[in-house]
Design a protein around this motif. Structure first.
Motif, PDB file in Angstrom:
ATOM      1  N   ASN A  98      28.559   5.366 -27.027  1.00  0.00           N
ATOM      2  CA  ASN A  98      28.445   3.900 -27.099  1.00  0.00           C
ATOM      3  C   ASN A  98      27.067   3.412 -26.677  1.00  0.00           C
ATOM      4  OD1 ASN A  98      31.073   3.503 -28.079  1.00  0.00           O
ATOM      5  ND2 ASN A  98      31.882   3.706 -26.005  1.00  0.00           N
ATOM      6  N   ASN A  99      26.057   4.132 -27.093  1.00  0.00           N
ATOM      7  CA  ASN A  99      24.647   3.769 -26.861  1.00  0.00           C
ATOM      8  C   ASN A  99      24.250   3.787 -25.389  1.00  0.00           C
ATOM      9  OD1 ASN A  99      24.601   3.359 -29.627  1.00  0.00           O
ATOM     10  ND2 ASN A  99      24.873   1.168 -29.454  1.00  0.00           N
ATOM     11  N   GLN A 100      24.948   4.546 -24.568  1.00  0.00           N
ATOM     12  CA  GLN A 100      24.634   4.593 -23.140  1.00  0.00           C
ATOM     13  C   GLN A 100      23.602   5.660 -22.781  1.00  0.00           C
ATOM     14  OE1 GLN A 100      27.935   4.232 -20.280  1.00  0.00           O
ATOM     15  NE2 GLN A 100      29.231   4.374 -22.105  1.00  0.00           N
ATOM     16  N   TYR A 101      23.537   6.753 -23.549  1.00  0.00           N
ATOM     17  CA  TYR A 101      22.724   7.894 -23.151  1.00  0.00           C
ATOM     18  C   TYR A 101      21.664   8.224 -24.202  1.00  0.00           C
ATOM     19  CZ  TYR A 101      26.386   8.414 -19.738  1.00  0.00           C
ATOM     20  OH  TYR A 101      27.266   8.175 -18.722  1.00  0.00           O
ATOM     21  N   PHE A 102      20.435   8.321 -23.748  1.00  0.00           N
ATOM     22  CA  PHE A 102      19.324   8.699 -24.612  1.00  0.00           C
ATOM     23  C   PHE A 102      19.255  10.215 -24.773  1.00  0.00           C
ATOM     24  CE2 PHE A 102      14.692   9.609 -25.109  1.00  0.00           C
ATOM     25  CZ  PHE A 102      14.569   9.114 -26.393  1.00  0.00           C
ATOM     26  N   LYS A 103      19.533  10.941 -23.708  1.00  0.00           N
ATOM     27  CA  LYS A 103      19.506  12.403 -23.707  1.00  0.00           C
ATOM     28  C   LYS A 103      18.146  12.939 -24.148  1.00  0.00           C
ATOM     29  CE  LYS A 103      24.463  12.925 -24.310  1.00  0.00           C
ATOM     30  NZ  LYS A 103      25.544  13.595 -25.028  1.00  0.00           N
ATOM     31  N   GLY A 104      17.104  12.431 -23.518  1.00  0.00           N
ATOM     32  CA  GLY A 104      15.742  12.780 -23.884  1.00  0.00           C
ATOM     33  C   GLY A 104      15.406  14.251 -23.792  1.00  0.00           C
TER      34      GLY A 104
END
Length: 182
Positions: A98-104
């Motif tokens: 739900n668009n919470q984590y970028f996980k760069g």
């Protein structure tokens, strides 16, 4: 053959996959290498590095001082906070859960790469039929973007396999981006 006399990476030579694209993108300051003078073309690229390359290639506005980001895992001061905010604002990388984590730090997969290139370059479905024998292995959220990338000739394989779950190498991302910009 493109001439690149002023640029060099100790691990990129004329026979390196993507040599011309790597050197062209380096010359345009879209990509950089590591402090040891290498580019590491076969190393998998992570989502944060991909975001930085895309912000450079697409000349996205990148905030100098990031007060907040849309991602809980990329707070102000994080290495990728500035580019995460830029690609999110541009609608290119929207995050997971739900668009919470970028996980760069996670490696970029080929299907994720398809989606960010299609969004970033605003590529549209041409309606052309494509044959991708492993399209059923692609997540629904990325499936149409894989088809669009194929329609535009940005990804080409002799065996009609896209390999959606494989990680993208640094050289592969640069080649895909160079084709897409061309």
């Amino acid at each position: 053959m493109v001439q690149h006399a002023a640029l060099s990476f100790s691990d990129v030579h004329e026979n390196t996959f993507g040599y011309d694209s790597i050197m062209r993108m380096a010359g345009l300051h879209v990509i950089t290498g590591y402090t040891d003078g290498t580019f590491r073309p076969s190393q998998p690229i992570n989502r944060g590095q991909s975001a930085r390359i895309l912000t450079n290639a697409l000349e996205l506005p990148v905030p100098e001082n990031v007060d907040s980001t849309p991602f809980v895992d990329t707070p102000p001061g994080h290495t990728y906070a500035d580019v995460a905010a830029a690609v999110y604002e541009a609608g290119i990388m929207i995050g997971s859960n739900n668009n919470q984590y970028f996980k760069g730090g996670d490696y970029l997969t080929r299907q994720q790469m398809a989606s960010i290139l299609v969004r970033g370059l605003e590529l549209e479905n041409t309606g052309e039929a494509v044959t991708i024998v492993d399209l059923d292995q692609t997540y629904d959220a990325h499936r149409e973007n894989v088809e669009i990338l194929t329609q535009h000739g940005i990804t080409i394989t002799e065996d009609n396999r896209f390999r959606p779950n494989e990680n993208v190498s640094r050289a592969q991302l640069v080649v895909f981006l160079d084709r897409a910009l061309d």
